[in-house]
Enzyme design. Structure first.
Site, PDB file in Angstrom:
ATOM      1  N   TYR A  51      10.020   8.478  -1.462  1.00 15.70           N
ATOM      2  CA  TYR A  51      10.366   8.328  -0.097  1.00 15.70           C
ATOM      3  C   TYR A  51       9.374   8.960   0.529  1.00 15.70           C
ATOM      4  O   TYR A  51       8.852  10.063   0.525  1.00 15.70           O
ATOM      5  CB  TYR A  51      11.605   8.908  -0.137  1.00 15.70           C
ATOM      6  CG  TYR A  51      13.044   8.085   0.042  1.00 15.70           C
ATOM      7  CD1 TYR A  51      12.803   7.025   1.265  1.00 15.70           C
ATOM      8  CD2 TYR A  51      14.264   8.008  -0.998  1.00 15.70           C
ATOM      9  CE1 TYR A  51      13.940   6.134   1.128  1.00 15.70           C
ATOM     10  CE2 TYR A  51      15.170   7.284  -0.779  1.00 15.70           C
ATOM     11  CZ  TYR A  51      15.165   6.235   0.257  1.00 15.70           C
ATOM     12  OH  TYR A  51      16.108   5.263   0.163  1.00 15.70           O
ATOM     13  N   GLU A  53       9.739   9.037   4.580  1.00 10.48           N
ATOM     14  CA  GLU A  53      10.018   8.988   6.159  1.00 10.48           C
ATOM     15  C   GLU A  53       9.050   9.726   6.937  1.00 10.48           C
ATOM     16  O   GLU A  53       8.798  10.824   6.592  1.00 10.48           O
ATOM     17  CB  GLU A  53      11.683   9.441   6.479  1.00 10.48           C
ATOM     18  CG  GLU A  53      12.569   8.460   6.297  1.00 10.48           C
ATOM     19  CD  GLU A  53      13.145   8.225   5.047  1.00 10.48           C
ATOM     20  OE1 GLU A  53      12.816   8.577   3.939  1.00 10.48           O
ATOM     21  OE2 GLU A  53      14.465   8.086   4.861  1.00 10.48           O
ATOM     22  N   ASP A 197       2.464 -13.014  18.078  1.00 13.08           N
ATOM     23  CA  ASP A 197       2.952 -12.922  16.616  1.00 13.08           C
ATOM     24  C   ASP A 197       1.834 -13.669  15.958  1.00 13.08           C
ATOM     25  O   ASP A 197       2.179 -14.947  16.013  1.00 13.08           O
ATOM     26  CB  ASP A 197       4.399 -13.303  16.446  1.00 13.08           C
ATOM     27  CG  ASP A 197       4.746 -13.498  15.274  1.00 13.08           C
ATOM     28  OD1 ASP A 197       4.228 -13.292  14.040  1.00 13.08           O
ATOM     29  OD2 ASP A 197       6.171 -13.428  15.013  1.00 13.08           O
ATOM     30  N   THR A 223       3.042 -10.740   9.629  1.00 13.73           N
ATOM     31  CA  THR A 223       3.551 -10.564   8.222  1.00 13.73           C
ATOM     32  C   THR A 223       1.987 -10.549   7.411  1.00 13.73           C
ATOM     33  O   THR A 223       0.868 -10.615   7.940  1.00 13.73           O
ATOM     34  CB  THR A 223       4.210 -11.655   7.535  1.00 13.73           C
ATOM     35  OG1 THR A 223       3.396 -12.812   7.768  1.00 13.73           O
ATOM     36  CG2 THR A 223       5.721 -11.741   8.282  1.00 13.73           C
ATOM     37  N   LYS A 226       1.453 -14.372   4.434  1.00 11.43           N
ATOM     38  CA  LYS A 226       0.968 -15.627   4.482  1.00 11.43           C
ATOM     39  C   LYS A 226      -0.165 -16.006   4.278  1.00 11.43           C
ATOM     40  O   LYS A 226      -0.618 -15.710   3.314  1.00 11.43           O
ATOM     41  CB  LYS A 226       1.527 -16.239   5.894  1.00 11.43           C
ATOM     42  CG  LYS A 226       3.011 -16.123   6.264  1.00 11.43           C
ATOM     43  CD  LYS A 226       3.616 -16.282   7.391  1.00 11.43           C
ATOM     44  CE  LYS A 226       5.108 -16.513   7.698  1.00 11.43           C
ATOM     45  NZ  LYS A 226       5.772 -15.147   8.291  1.00 11.43           N
ATOM     46  N   ARG A 232       4.879  -8.973   0.475  1.00  3.32           N
ATOM     47  CA  ARG A 232       5.756  -9.424   1.498  1.00  3.32           C
ATOM     48  C   ARG A 232       5.913  -8.004   2.388  1.00  3.32           C
ATOM     49  O   ARG A 232       6.547  -7.193   1.889  1.00  3.32           O
ATOM     50  CB  ARG A 232       7.056  -9.647   1.096  1.00  3.32           C
ATOM     51  CG  ARG A 232       7.089 -11.053   0.263  1.00  3.32           C
ATOM     52  CD  ARG A 232       8.307 -11.808   0.070  1.00  3.32           C
ATOM     53  NE  ARG A 232       8.616 -12.302   1.185  1.00  3.32           N
ATOM     54  CZ  ARG A 232       8.670 -13.710   1.222  1.00  3.32           C
ATOM     55  NH1 ARG A 232       7.701 -14.259   0.269  1.00  3.32           N
ATOM     56  NH2 ARG A 232       8.975 -14.442   2.127  1.00  3.32           N
TER      57      ARG A 232
HETATM   58  N1  DSN Z   1       9.818 -18.095   7.199  1.00  5.84           N
HETATM   59  C1  DSN Z   1       8.645 -17.944   7.940  1.00  5.84           C
HETATM   60  C2  DSN Z   1       7.876 -19.424   7.694  1.00  5.84           C
HETATM   61  O1  DSN Z   1       8.295 -20.064   6.962  1.00  5.84           O
HETATM   62  O2  DSN Z   1       7.167 -19.835   8.764  1.00  5.84           O
HETATM   63  C3  DSN Z   1       8.587 -17.453   9.219  1.00  5.84           C
HETATM   64  O3  DSN Z   1       8.678 -16.062   9.206  1.00  5.84           O
END
Ligand code: DSN
Length: 415
Positions: A51, A53, A197, A223, A226, A232
């Protein structure tokens, strides 16, 4: 995974089956990828036990000798790679990251603008059932349905009318370059903050295949799993010290408790991998592959929203093929090609059975597939869509694709 096999054979078996599924299929969901073994090892490391924080040097638990170094390392790698001055690597994923930005910059009831989900935006950009429209006043903007392109003039007019406090740009189903300077300028002109984003395109930005919003929009969220090809997780970046402080407070203690340190470790690894010439070439090949796949589909009479792609993603309108996105996606999956059904702008069909199919090339490019393979994939997609109710053909295509995939090992999977 012998320990897992001994302790929990049921979960172990599911992991084995998932490895087979991920290696034997052509995975075209544009938000998915294959991470390296190093990223998987960091994700599964003992940092999961701790942990933490707070932030480096100012935590609420002792024993941070390694976590503080780790989190600072991840931040420094992200700063260097994206050219950002401040980076928060603690958000649990993209939705919490966007929630944190809203929490940092807005008061409940303030107006925000984002691309309509049905036009390619994300849930957290102001979709009606999401926190972003429940706690804030959401005014969505749109693409021009005649050409599928973002309608910046209409966005500007809406912004002048509604005077939002935040304009979010970025998308989950938009295949063209986003004009970050234009959106940042519109936001400035009405006194709004701007948020880019870049979850889908962060790997392409590193590769120089999409302009970067760093230094252009006030805040950037992404994120890490991707096109960036990490675990993740998510990051929030800004060049403003004042906004960085607000964002840090919004992430912790505003929304989250302890950061997932094992994810932070894997983010650090992924950022190191992304800082290589090989990764930049990977990003360039993603785009070459997407353009080749798009051209091949157009030649077969497929109608692509905006007519093609500049990035990793293709949104197909299947209306002229007489099949819904859901039926096509189901048949493709049975035939060995994983995609997702998706709304198209102003879709006359419902979101759970829309007219569109969304595909992308980050995962297949990670496996080393190139232009020739994209043309072959277009052949299989067309064959399956034309014969979507022929179970024998779906079975034989799935087997053919599984054999084809053997020549393209999936990184991270050692079977
Ligand atoms: N779920 C994602 C996507 O597939 O584009 C977006 O966060």
């Amino acid at each position: 995974m012998s320990n897992l096999r001994d302790v929990d054979p049921e979960v172990w078996a599911l992991v084995q089956q998932e490895e087979v599924r991920q290696t034997s299929k052509i995975r075209l969901i544009p938000s998915e990828n294959y991470v390296s073994r190093a990223v998987l090892e960091a994700t599964g490391s003992v940092f999961t036990n701790k942990y933490s924080e707070g932030y480096a040097g100012n935590r609420y638990y002792e024993g941070q000798q390694n976590v503080d170094v780790l989190e600072t390392l991840a931040q420094n790698r992200a700063k260097e790679l994206f050219g950002a001055r401040y980076v928060n690597v603690q958000p649990y994923s993209g939705s919490p990251a966007n929630q944190a930005v809203c929490h940092a910059l807005l008061e409940p009831g303030d107006t925000l603008m984002g691309l309509d989900l049905r036009h390619g935006g994300h849930l957290t950009h102001g979709w009606k059932v999401n926190f972003s429209a429940r706690y804030y006043r959401s005014v969505p903007y749109h693409v021009n349905t005649a050409n599928g392109l973002l309608d910046y003039d209409a966005l500007e007019a809406l912004a002048k009318e509604h005077r939002p406090k935040l304009i979010i740009c970025g998308a989950t189903a938009y295949s063209r370059i986003i004009d970050f300077p234009r959106i940042a300028e519109i936001a400035r002109s009405v006194g709004a903050y701007s948020l880019a984003d870049i979850a889908h395109i962060s790997g392409l930005i590193i590769a120089g295949e999409h302009p970067s919003p760093v230094g252009i929009t006030d805040v950037i969220s992404t994120t890490t799993h991707k096109s960036l090809r990490g675990p993740r997780g998510a990051m929030i970046m800004t060049n403003s010290e004042e906004l960085a402080k607000k964002i840090d407070r919004a992430v912790f203690p505003g929304l989250q408790g302890g950061p997932h340190n094992n994810t932070t470790a894997a983010i650090a690894v992924a950022l190191k991998e992304a800082a290589t010439p090989e990764f930049r070439e990977y990003g360039r090949q993603i785009v070459r592959n997407a353009k080749t796949l798009a051209d091949a589909l157009v030649k077969k009479g497929y109608n692509l929203i905006s007519g093609g792609t500049d990035n990793h993603l293709i949104l197909i309108d299947l209306t002229n093929k007489g099949i819904s996105g859901k039926i096509a996606a189901r048949a493709l999956d049975l035939g060995g090609i994983e995609t997702n059904y998706n709304t198209i702008p102003d879709d006359p069909r419902r979101a759970n059975d829309p007219s569109g199919l969304r595909i992308g090339t980050p995962a297949v490019t990670t496996r080393g597939m190139k232009e020739a393979e994209m043309r072959q994939i277009a052949e299989w997609m067309d064959l399956i869509i034309r014969n979507h109710d022929d179970e024998t053909l779906l079975d034989s295509t799935r087997n053919e694709i599984a054999s084809f995939c053997e020549a393209f090992p999936a990184p991270g999977i050692t079977m």
